[in-house]
Design an enzyme around this catalytic site. Structure first.
Site, mmCIF file in Angstrom:
data_model
loop_
_atom_site.group_PDB
_atom_site.id
_atom_site.type_symbol
_atom_site.label_atom_id
_atom_site.label_comp_id
_atom_site.label_asym_id
_atom_site.label_seq_id
_atom_site.Cartn_x
_atom_site.Cartn_y
_atom_site.Cartn_z
ATOM 1 N N SER A 149 0.686 -1.110 0.094
ATOM 2 C CA SER A 149 0.479 0.096 0.156
ATOM 3 C C SER A 149 1.251 1.086 -0.389
ATOM 4 O O SER A 149 0.323 2.273 -0.449
ATOM 5 C CB SER A 149 -0.967 -0.123 1.023
ATOM 6 O OG SER A 149 0.194 -0.386 2.228
ATOM 7 N N HIS A 157 1.235 4.894 4.375
ATOM 8 C CA HIS A 157 0.407 5.639 3.550
ATOM 9 C C HIS A 157 0.724 7.484 2.933
ATOM 10 O O HIS A 157 1.083 7.811 1.757
ATOM 11 C CB HIS A 157 -1.020 5.555 3.510
ATOM 12 C CG HIS A 157 -1.496 4.402 3.744
ATOM 13 N ND1 HIS A 157 -2.869 3.651 4.090
ATOM 14 C CD2 HIS A 157 -0.586 3.041 3.346
ATOM 15 C CE1 HIS A 157 -2.361 2.222 4.077
ATOM 16 N NE2 HIS A 157 -1.879 2.144 3.711
#
Length: 214
Positions: free
Chosen positions: A112, A164
């Site tokens: 991610s 992230h």
């Protein structure tokens, strides 16, 4: 590169399962998962290997599906090697952010960080080529995806929001640095400055993480 990365990631997951289970912490650490202490004690390569590790079928499905979707749009636009560079280096900057600001005991795995980098690369391209309606609209779409996913991160404590954010930061600067092939924009001086800023930020995150250990 999209399909190569996807096949490689699935292959690594199968090895995880056969080696002891994808949620077995010993298996994950043996195969390259990251903790802050592991980086602090010299395993710098763990900033890269977690990109290819996943915790569950759902985890790999979500990241794999997103990689396939984004890759089929972005890779033909920027070329194979630019795409691979953004994917890998965004993953590293995401893991550096996790190292600098995340929890010491958390085991970090997953693509991610790289996926957020791909999202942010679209945002950078949309800004650079803002006279192009398609680029502008797709940039706005992926900005929306970044915002929605970060809001979801706040509601799910188990998700590493720092990874992230760091991945998105890396993708944004790399998108600006690399641009589109064959188009002399942005100017080289701005590309260089963008890369220098990313290197400085990455170095800051690395040293901040190491200070805790020192």
């Amino acid at each position: 590169m999209t399909w190569t990365l996807l096949v490689l990631t699935i292959g690594v997951y199968l090895v995880e399962v056969l080696a002891g289970g994808s949620q077995n912490s010993n298996t994950l650490m043996t195969m390259g998962a990251m903790t802050n202490v592991s980086i602090q004690t010299g395993d710098w390569w763990r900033l890269i290997t977690p990109i290819f590790l996943h915790l569950s079928v759902f985890h790999i499905f979500m990241n794999g599906f997103t990689l396939l979707y984004v890759g089929q749009i972005l890779e033909p636009m920027i070329g194979h090697w630019r795409f691979l560079t953004i994917y890998l280096l965004s993953g590293i900057t995401g893991n550096l952010a996790s190292f600098a600001f995340g929890s010491d005991n958390t085991i970090s795995v997953g693509a991610s960080t790289s996926i957020f980098g791909l999202f942010a690369a679209f945002l950078a391209l949309g800004f650079i080529y803002r006279e192009n309606r398609f680029m502008t609209e797709i940039g706005k779409s992926f900005l929306g995806l970044i915002v929605v996913n970060l809001l979801l991160d706040l509601l799910m404590p188990s998700i590493n929001i720092w990874g992230h954010l760091g991945g998105a930061l890396g993708g944004l600067f790399l998108g600006y640095t690399l641009g589109l092939p064959g188009i002399q924009r942005p100017k080289m001086i701005f590309r260089i400055l963008s890369l220098v800023v990313l290197v400085v930020i990455s170095y800051f995150m690395y040293t901040k993480g190491m200070i805790v250990y020192g």
